[in-house]
Design an enzyme around this catalytic site. Structure first.
Site, PDB file in Angstrom:
ATOM      1  N   ASP A   1       9.363   4.297  13.281  1.00  0.00           N
ATOM      2  CA  ASP A   1       9.934   3.199  14.060  1.00  0.00           C
ATOM      3  C   ASP A   1      11.339   2.793  13.620  1.00  0.00           C
ATOM      4  O   ASP A   1      12.303   2.909  14.380  1.00  0.00           O
ATOM      5  CB  ASP A   1       8.978   1.994  14.084  1.00  0.00           C
ATOM      6  CG  ASP A   1       8.379   1.623  12.731  1.00  0.00           C
ATOM      7  OD1 ASP A   1       8.791   2.230  11.713  1.00  0.00           O
ATOM      8  OD2 ASP A   1       7.518   0.728  12.676  1.00  0.00           O
TER       9      ASP A   1
ATOM     10  N   ASP B   1       1.652   4.960   1.675  1.00  0.00           N
ATOM     11  CA  ASP B   1       1.379   5.876   2.785  1.00  0.00           C
ATOM     12  C   ASP B   1       1.934   7.249   2.432  1.00  0.00           C
ATOM     13  O   ASP B   1       3.087   7.374   2.007  1.00  0.00           O
ATOM     14  CB  ASP B   1       2.054   5.367   4.067  1.00  0.00           C
ATOM     15  CG  ASP B   1       1.559   3.968   4.444  1.00  0.00           C
ATOM     16  OD1 ASP B   1       0.347   3.802   4.604  1.00  0.00           O
ATOM     17  OD2 ASP B   1       2.401   3.054   4.546  1.00  0.00           O
TER      18      ASP B   1
ATOM     19  N   ASP C   1       0.858  -1.188   0.000  1.00  0.00           N
ATOM     20  CA  ASP C   1       0.000   0.000   0.000  1.00  0.00           C
ATOM     21  C   ASP C   1       0.891   1.234   0.000  1.00  0.00           C
ATOM     22  O   ASP C   1       2.105   1.121   0.117  1.00  0.00           O
ATOM     23  CB  ASP C   1      -0.941   0.002   1.210  1.00  0.00           C
ATOM     24  CG  ASP C   1      -0.186  -0.140   2.529  1.00  0.00           C
ATOM     25  OD1 ASP C   1       1.040   0.105   2.551  1.00  0.00           O
ATOM     26  OD2 ASP C   1      -0.819  -0.477   3.540  1.00  0.00           O
TER      27      ASP C   1
HETATM   28  P1  ATP Z   1       3.408  -2.499   5.511  1.00  0.00           P
HETATM   29  O1  ATP Z   1       2.371  -1.494   5.064  1.00  0.00           O
HETATM   30  O2  ATP Z   1       4.163  -3.152   4.426  1.00  0.00           O
HETATM   31  O3  ATP Z   1       2.872  -3.456   6.480  1.00  0.00           O
HETATM   32  P2  ATP Z   1       4.558  -0.171   6.697  1.00  0.00           P
HETATM   33  O4  ATP Z   1       5.915   0.104   7.261  1.00  0.00           O
HETATM   34  O5  ATP Z   1       4.121   0.693   5.579  1.00  0.00           O
HETATM   35  O6  ATP Z   1       4.526  -1.698   6.325  1.00  0.00           O
HETATM   36  P3  ATP Z   1       2.269   0.826   8.059  1.00  0.00           P
HETATM   37  O7  ATP Z   1       1.548   0.259   9.226  1.00  0.00           O
HETATM   38  O8  ATP Z   1       1.556   1.013   6.781  1.00  0.00           O
HETATM   39  O9  ATP Z   1       3.547  -0.101   7.873  1.00  0.00           O
HETATM   40  O10 ATP Z   1       2.892   2.209   8.533  1.00  0.00           O
HETATM   41  C1  ATP Z   1       3.410   3.188   7.658  1.00  0.00           C
HETATM   42  C2  ATP Z   1       4.599   3.881   8.277  1.00  0.00           C
HETATM   43  O11 ATP Z   1       4.222   4.507   9.495  1.00  0.00           O
HETATM   44  C3  ATP Z   1       5.745   2.959   8.672  1.00  0.00           C
HETATM   45  O12 ATP Z   1       6.609   2.702   7.612  1.00  0.00           O
HETATM   46  C4  ATP Z   1       6.411   3.736   9.768  1.00  0.00           C
HETATM   47  O13 ATP Z   1       7.244   4.737   9.249  1.00  0.00           O
HETATM   48  C5  ATP Z   1       5.254   4.400  10.457  1.00  0.00           C
HETATM   49  N1  ATP Z   1       4.771   3.568  11.573  1.00  0.00           N
HETATM   50  C6  ATP Z   1       3.813   2.605  11.533  1.00  0.00           C
HETATM   51  N2  ATP Z   1       3.614   2.072  12.729  1.00  0.00           N
HETATM   52  C7  ATP Z   1       4.464   2.690  13.566  1.00  0.00           C
HETATM   53  C8  ATP Z   1       4.731   2.592  14.947  1.00  0.00           C
HETATM   54  N3  ATP Z   1       4.078   1.712  15.693  1.00  0.00           N
HETATM   55  N4  ATP Z   1       5.675   3.418  15.479  1.00  0.00           N
HETATM   56  C9  ATP Z   1       6.318   4.314  14.707  1.00  0.00           C
HETATM   57  N5  ATP Z   1       6.121   4.450  13.405  1.00  0.00           N
HETATM   58  C10 ATP Z   1       5.205   3.660  12.819  1.00  0.00           C
HETATM   59 MG    MG Z   2       2.143   0.670   4.725  1.00  0.00          MG
END
Ligand code: ATP
Ligand code: MG
Length: 460
Positions: A164, A67, A65
């Site tokens: 994170d 963001d 996805d």
């Molecule tokens: P995926 O979507 O592939 O599962 P993602 O890293 O994009 O992985 P998301 O949950 O979509 O995960 O979150 C988007 C972004 O927001 C992350 O890449 C990170 O930078 C930030 N993020 C998400 N969760 C946290 C958290 N618990 N603490 C700090 N930053 C976070």
């Molecule tokens: Mg994501």
């Protein structure tokens, strides 16, 4: 004891990687996402693609996805798009909705220690969801240092610092197609090593879900968890029990129902994170050869295979399987304690096990009902006389219950294996042959009709 916020400055060192010196191009980005970035830019806001989509693309994977992060507040984002919905309380976000495609847009997050100074200004930013009533708590931490609210807005540097892992703090600009790498995420990707931004203990305490995110990225991207981080996780794993069950429901789906469930489970187990998620099952996983471990592994393997073959899966099956032996154990315990009949003890156990599990991970009704039905059917499958086999066969949950019976048979063998084979045959044969199969059951000599019917099968 509340911990201090993440150490500032030293970790943030923005490096711009210009277009052409990294592999991300417009063709990697969905049209809807590009239109959101361009609209925000056109309205004078900064807007970047950030997080998983950039990380995954840099690691040669297809992004799941997209963001978007921006300096526009949720209300300002809403003014830019008619198809915008503001969501979330703990973490306020804008969703730009294009039919089934939803683009998540987050406002840059800032530091909490500056909340007091900026409070008046920030308060106005959280108006809206409840009319003009201002939610006066923008950021909140509990006794363990866990962030209960994260709605303080800030600059892009602060936003990067609050993310994170270092590989998640890389921002792609649609204006010039450059990537700004704020925390040396590129090195982490090249070394295939997971690195947190800031002090690991503080960051894990702030949000214990980061521990399971570390596991997820390690399983998904083949990245290593450095030993010190592994030790921190083992030490702090119990904090997962403080996460609201509704949030964990979503997180656990991402862990176990995305095609790498088995690998992820092994890592969760290794780092002590499985027990706080499934406290009734974990104590039964005494070694690698016990039936409970075999069942968990087999069910996850099947789930992964199905997902990787683009077949449908339901989380209900996974939960029903994970909690089956706890239900069985609890049934025995209740029978021994109170002397109630097996069926009654089973019904009590079903309720208790589900109730305890939902204290950790919420299980919505659309899953808990099929879970109960799958369990009830395990009790019905051995009872096949008269019309019973036909009634069981026509139950809407028969297929799932039968699949589960086959797995149980594979693991336990004996009567269960034979019962599974009987049901396989019963589905394949003609109506006449079905009648014969049922009357054959009656022919078992010397076995009382109403007692354990599984045993009767054995005598065939
Ligand atoms: P995926 O979507 O592939 O599962 P993602 O890293 O994009 O992985 P998301 O949950 O979509 O995960 O979150 C988007 C972004 O927001 C992350 O890449 C990170 O930078 C930030 N993020 C998400 N969760 C946290 C958290 N618990 N603490 C700090 N930053 C976070
Ligand atoms: Mg994501």
């Amino acid at each position: 004891m509340p911990s201090t916020p993440a150490k500032k400055q030293s970790i943030i060192n923005p490096v711009t990687i210009p277009k052409g010196q990294h592999p991300v191009t417009f063709s990697d980005i969905s049209d809807n996402t590009l239109s959101v970035l361009r609209r925000l830019n056109a309205k004078g806001y900064e807007a970047y693609l950030v997080g998983g989509c950039i990380r995954d693309r840099l690691m040669g994977k297809t992004p799941k996805d997209f963001d978007v992060a921006t300096n526009a507040t949720p209300e300002q984002i809403k003014e830019c798009f008619r198809n915008c919905r503001l969501i979330g309380r703990r973490f306020r976000l804008a969703h730009i909705v294009f039919g089934r495609d939803i683009i998540e847009v987050a406002t840059f997050r800032g530091h909490h220690e500056e909340v007091n100074a900026n409070e008046e200004e920030n308060k106005t930013q959280v108006k809206g969801r409840r009319g003009n009533q201002v939610d006066d708590v923008l950021a909140k931490q509990d006794q363990q240092g866990q962030l209960l609210r994260d709605n303080v807005f800030g600059t892009i540097e602060e936003d990067a610092e609050r993310r994170d892992f270092t590989f998640n703090a890389m921002y792609f600009s649609a204006k010039d197609q450059s990537i700004i790498d704020f925390a040396n995420g590129m090195a982490s990707i090249n070394e295939k090593k997971i690195e947190l931004i800031g002090d690991p203990a503080t960051r894990f305490r702030e949000d214990p879900v980061r521990m399971i995110r570390a596991i997820r990225f390690s399983a998904k991207l083949g990245m290593t968890i450095p030993p010190e981080m592994g030790d921190q996780i083992k030490e702090l794993s119990h904090l997962l029990a403080n996460i609201p069950p509704a949030r964990l429901f979503e997180e656990v789906l991402k862990l176990l129902v995305t095609g790498i469930g088995l690998r992820t489970f092994h890592l969760l187990h290794e780092y002590g994170l499985f027990a706080p998620l499934f406290p009734q099952l974990a104590p039964l996983l005494v070694d690698n050869s016990c039936r409970e471990m075999k069942l968990v592994e087999q069910v996850l393997k099947n789930t992964d295979d199905r997902l990787n073959n683009e077949q449908r899966v339901t989380p209900a099956f996974l939960y029903a399987a994970f909690l089956w032996y706890p239900v069985e154990e609890s049934t025995q315990f209740i029978m021994g304690e109170s002397g109630v009949a097996q069926n009654d003890a089973f019904n009590i156990a079903v309720g208790e096990v589900l109730q305890k599990q939902t204290q950790r991970i919420m299980i919505p009704k659309r899953f808990s009902i099929p879970i109960r039905e799958m369990w009830q059917l395990q009790m019905r499958l051995p009872r096949r006389f008269g019309r019973r086999a036909y009634q069981t066969l026509s139950h809407p949950r028969f297929r799932a219950a039968y699949d589960f019976l086959l797995i149980r048979g594979q693991i336990e063998g004996g009567d269960l294996l034979e019962l599974g084979e009987w049901w396989t045959e019963f589905q394949e044969v003609t109506p006449e042959q079905r009648k014969d199969m049922i009357s054959d059951l009656r022919k078992q000599p010397g076995v009382p009709r109403k007692k354990k019917i599984i045993k009767k099968r054995k005598a065939t």
